[in-house]
Design a protein around this motif. Structure first.
Motif, mmCIF file in Angstrom:
data_model
loop_
_atom_site.group_PDB
_atom_site.id
_atom_site.type_symbol
_atom_site.label_atom_id
_atom_site.label_comp_id
_atom_site.label_asym_id
_atom_site.label_seq_id
_atom_site.Cartn_x
_atom_site.Cartn_y
_atom_site.Cartn_z
ATOM 1 N N ASP A 168 19.064 42.797 -9.341
ATOM 2 C CA ASP A 168 18.917 43.565 -8.101
ATOM 3 C C ASP A 168 18.899 42.674 -6.863
ATOM 4 O O ASP A 168 18.947 43.179 -5.745
ATOM 5 N N CYS A 169 18.771 41.363 -7.047
ATOM 6 C CA CYS A 169 18.620 40.415 -5.916
ATOM 7 C C CYS A 169 17.390 40.779 -5.096
ATOM 8 O O CYS A 169 17.407 40.733 -3.874
ATOM 9 N N LEU A 170 16.303 41.158 -5.789
ATOM 10 C CA LEU A 170 15.091 41.514 -5.060
ATOM 11 C C LEU A 170 13.952 40.590 -5.451
ATOM 12 O O LEU A 170 13.678 39.596 -4.795
ATOM 13 N N ASP A 171 13.317 40.905 -6.584
ATOM 14 C CA ASP A 171 12.034 40.282 -6.891
ATOM 15 C C ASP A 171 12.151 38.801 -7.269
ATOM 16 O O ASP A 171 11.583 37.933 -6.619
ATOM 17 N N ARG A 172 12.942 38.526 -8.309
ATOM 18 C CA ARG A 172 13.083 37.134 -8.759
ATOM 19 C C ARG A 172 13.735 36.286 -7.676
ATOM 20 O O ARG A 172 13.328 35.154 -7.410
ATOM 21 N N THR A 173 14.783 36.856 -7.050
ATOM 22 C CA THR A 173 15.521 36.139 -6.007
ATOM 23 C C THR A 173 14.586 35.677 -4.894
ATOM 24 O O THR A 173 14.648 34.545 -4.431
ATOM 25 N N ASN A 174 13.695 36.582 -4.458
ATOM 26 C CA ASN A 174 12.798 36.261 -3.347
ATOM 27 C C ASN A 174 11.841 35.130 -3.706
ATOM 28 O O ASN A 174 11.541 34.265 -2.878
ATOM 29 N N VAL A 175 11.379 35.136 -4.958
ATOM 30 C CA VAL A 175 10.454 34.084 -5.413
ATOM 31 C C VAL A 175 11.127 32.717 -5.292
ATOM 32 O O VAL A 175 10.564 31.765 -4.744
ATOM 33 N N ILE A 176 12.351 32.619 -5.796
ATOM 34 C CA ILE A 176 13.092 31.350 -5.750
ATOM 35 C C ILE A 176 13.359 30.928 -4.306
ATOM 36 O O ILE A 176 13.183 29.770 -3.930
ATOM 37 N N GLN A 177 13.769 31.900 -3.473
ATOM 38 C CA GLN A 177 14.075 31.570 -2.078
ATOM 39 C C GLN A 177 12.861 31.009 -1.351
ATOM 40 O O GLN A 177 12.972 30.074 -0.563
ATOM 41 N N SER A 178 11.677 31.573 -1.636
ATOM 42 C CA SER A 178 10.473 31.093 -0.942
ATOM 43 C C SER A 178 10.156 29.651 -1.350
ATOM 44 O O SER A 178 9.672 28.867 -0.539
ATOM 45 N N LEU A 179 10.459 29.280 -2.597
ATOM 46 C CA LEU A 179 10.186 27.908 -3.053
ATOM 47 C C LEU A 179 11.157 26.910 -2.419
ATOM 48 O O LEU A 179 10.766 25.814 -2.007
ATOM 49 N N LEU A 180 12.445 27.292 -2.332
ATOM 50 C CA LEU A 180 13.443 26.398 -1.717
ATOM 51 C C LEU A 180 13.158 26.247 -0.220
ATOM 52 O O LEU A 180 13.295 25.156 0.340
ATOM 53 N N ALA A 181 12.760 27.355 0.411
ATOM 54 C CA ALA A 181 12.483 27.303 1.847
ATOM 55 C C ALA A 181 11.276 26.412 2.126
ATOM 56 O O ALA A 181 11.232 25.707 3.129
ATOM 57 N N ARG A 182 10.305 26.421 1.218
ATOM 58 C CA ARG A 182 9.126 25.583 1.423
ATOM 59 C C ARG A 182 9.490 24.105 1.356
ATOM 60 O O ARG A 182 8.987 23.277 2.112
#
Length: 578
Positions: free
Chosen positions: A382-396
């Protein structure tokens, strides 16, 4: 030089015309709209009749043609953010050009109400933002690398059309350049801006998610890509840091797996995804990435899905041999039993690539010291839940480097150790997940307990169960209308003003009503027979088995014909779009 639209307006209404007056200092511009001929003209304040009814508004969302004529949509009552005031549209008025609906037949009147409720359905989805003197649709890097021609354009002309959600509503205004200062591009997604403090130094931390309006729609009806190469649920997320005149930005994207696949609701909890056998996947895949490479530079695809989809994407990348790399990470397997700390494995795997891609940065003297040369394009189903978790780690990880270069973090200090900031950071990313999920799947995101606290909790699992149940109901029984609403709003379906029938008049066939009634009656009889036992237990058992079998058989027939029982879109035939 910054393009601007007018900032404040008054709406003056008379039976014949709407007058939208620009109230900015020194402005003498009034947009006059004829309620009969629909003509739009630019006049001055002297032309507004004193008898007009006046009220202040924040802007015009645009106009749309429904059965009973057109409707201007206003925005008002909003809050402010950033150095430029960024507004969130929270309240809309939909006003009819036609003063009465007496000329409509009963059916037309009903359809007009339905179309109106569809428009309101989209407008009440949280997450519409606009700015009158800053271009919200572009990243900081795109705005820094512009041509003199771009600088001359109006805010509406220069906007990135992928992210202008009222482009269709502003079509009539767009055709007349002298009216462009009344045209405010509205983005849909999520924006949060927080002043933060680390080591006593105060900086502004901003997160912007922009949803694409191409191939827009709801979760199960819009998957994969269309023939133009636009991906479903495509969102560009930019994280910005501002500190003492310096600014930095890190951009990531998410989008449905870029080939032709669908996953129609059919009453099953997880409908089986179907890969198209007729379309040329490589063609669509190439189209999608041609545009991605042009806008963002190199691409690394992070695929968080298991199964045949893994090989499918890899096969296409191997075939194209472009400026693209591909990393598969089986999220469910790696992070089973709540072992979410294992996500660090993926972050470490892509660390070198992330350093190569870099981020955009301008120092306090205004000199560009870094450019972002590529993006991570993440996807799960869905590009929702898992995707957001990964994005927040890369952004950090990107933020860690930016804050060190800006002198906010000292050498050897880690961002995770700054408890106060870490809390703001995690909650903002979880809110971002929620906004994107509500807009695509109809409920808040799953797994946000991890994003908020860094741990997977029992309470989080419970909330996920609840959200999954609501998602199931909405995806099967109310998403057709949501899809129709989006198609109407974005202009994928246009209402014909002639008296012809609209697709809303399609009636369900006999199965739709009869079978669920038979199933309910049989199930009720089964319960009644159980409670009111017969003379002998064999008699009771016979009754229970008969009614039980009747309800089981009808339930099976309903499930087998699942697609006939779900709420499917009526306005645009999605089969054509798959």
């Amino acid at each position: 030089k910054m393009a601007t639209a007018y900032e404040r307006y008054n709406l003056h209404t008379t039976p014949e015309k709407f007058f939208i007056e620009a109230c900015d200092e020194g402005a003498d511009a009034v947009l006059a709209i004829d309620r009969v001929s629909n003509e739009m003209t630019l006049t001055g304040k002297k032309d507004v009749p004193p008898s007009a009814v006046t009220k202040p508004i924040c802007g015009i969302m645009g106009t749309i043609r429904l059965v009973a004529g057109r409707f201007p949509v206003n925005t008002r009552n909003v809050g402010s953010l950033l150095g430029h005031a960024v507004w969130k549209a929270v309240d809309f008025d939909v006003i009819s050009y036609k003063k009465t609906v007496l000329h409509l037949s009963e059916i037309q009147s009903q359809e007009n109400k339905t179309f109106l409720s569809m428009i309101n359905n989209v407008l009440t989805t949280d997450g519409f933002y606009f700015c009158t003197d800053f271009d919200l649709t572009h990243t900081l890097q795109r705005l820094a690398n512009t041509s003199p021609d771009f600088q001359e354009m109006s805010l509406f002309e220069r906007a990135d059309q992928r992210f202008v959600w009222n482009g269709n509503l502003l079509r009539e205004l767009a055709g007349q350049p002298e009216l462009h200062k009344f045209a405010i591009p509205v983005v849909h997604g999520f924006i949060v801006m927080k002043p933060c403090r680390v080591n006593g130094k105060i900086f502004e931390w901003i997160l912007i998610s922009r949803r694409s309006c191409f191939r827009a729609g709801v979760r199960y009806y819009v998957r994969g890509i269309d023939s133009e190469g636009h991906a479903a649920n495509f969102v560009e997320t930019e994280q910005i840091v501002l500190y003492e005149g310096a600014k930095a930005s890190f951009v990531q994207t998410r989008g449905s797996m870029p080939f032709y696949w669908s996953q129609r609701p059919n009453l099953k909890y997880k409908p089986k995804p179907i890969i198209s056998k007729t379309m040329s996947h490589l063609d669509g895949f190439q189209r999608h990435f041609d545009s991605q490479l042009l806008v963002y530079g190199k691409q690394t695809i992070l695929n968080l899905v298991r199964g045949p989809f893994l090989l499918f994407i890899k096969w296409q990348i191997d075939a194209l041999k472009r400026l693209m790399s591909y990393i598969a990470f089986d999220f469910h397997k790696e992070c089973s039993h709540m072992r979410w700390d294992r996500l660090q494995i993926l972050v470490d795997t892509v660390a070198e690539t992330q350093d190569e891609y870099n981020y955009f940065m301008v120092n306090s003297e205004g000199k560009t010291v870094a450019q972002q040369r590529g993006v991570f394009r993440s996807n799960c189903m869905d590009c929702l839940d898992r995707t957001n978790v990964i994005q927040s780690l890369l952004a950090r990880r990107s933020l860690q480097s930016q804050l060190q270069r800006m002198g906010v973090l000292n050498v050897g200090q880690r961002i995770e150790e700054q408890a106060e900031f870490e809390k703001i950071y995690k909650n903002a990313w979880a809110d971002n997940a929620n906004a994107c999920a509500v807009q695509y799947a109809g409920t808040g995101a799953l797994k946000t307990d991890f994003t908020r606290t860094g741990k997977r909790t029992r309470w989080g699992l419970l909330m996920d169960g609840w959200n999954s149940m609501i998602r199931y109901y909405k995806n099967n029984f109310s998403d057709g209308v949501r899809q129709d609403s989006i198609d109407l709003f974005l202009g994928n379906f246009a209402v014909d003003e002639s008296d012809g029938p609209t697709p809303l008049r399609v009636q369900k066939d006999w199965k739709f009503l009869t079978l669920p009634i038979i199933m309910l009656v049989a199930f009720s009889m089964c319960i009644v027979c159980l409670l009111m036992a017969g003379d002998t237990w064999t008699e009771t058992l016979a009754y229970v088995m008969f009614w039980g079998a009747a309800s089981a058989i009808t339930a099976t027939i309903i499930l087998f014909n699942g697609q006939d029982f779900v709420d499917a879109p009526k306005l645009v035939h999605k089969e054509k779009m798959d």
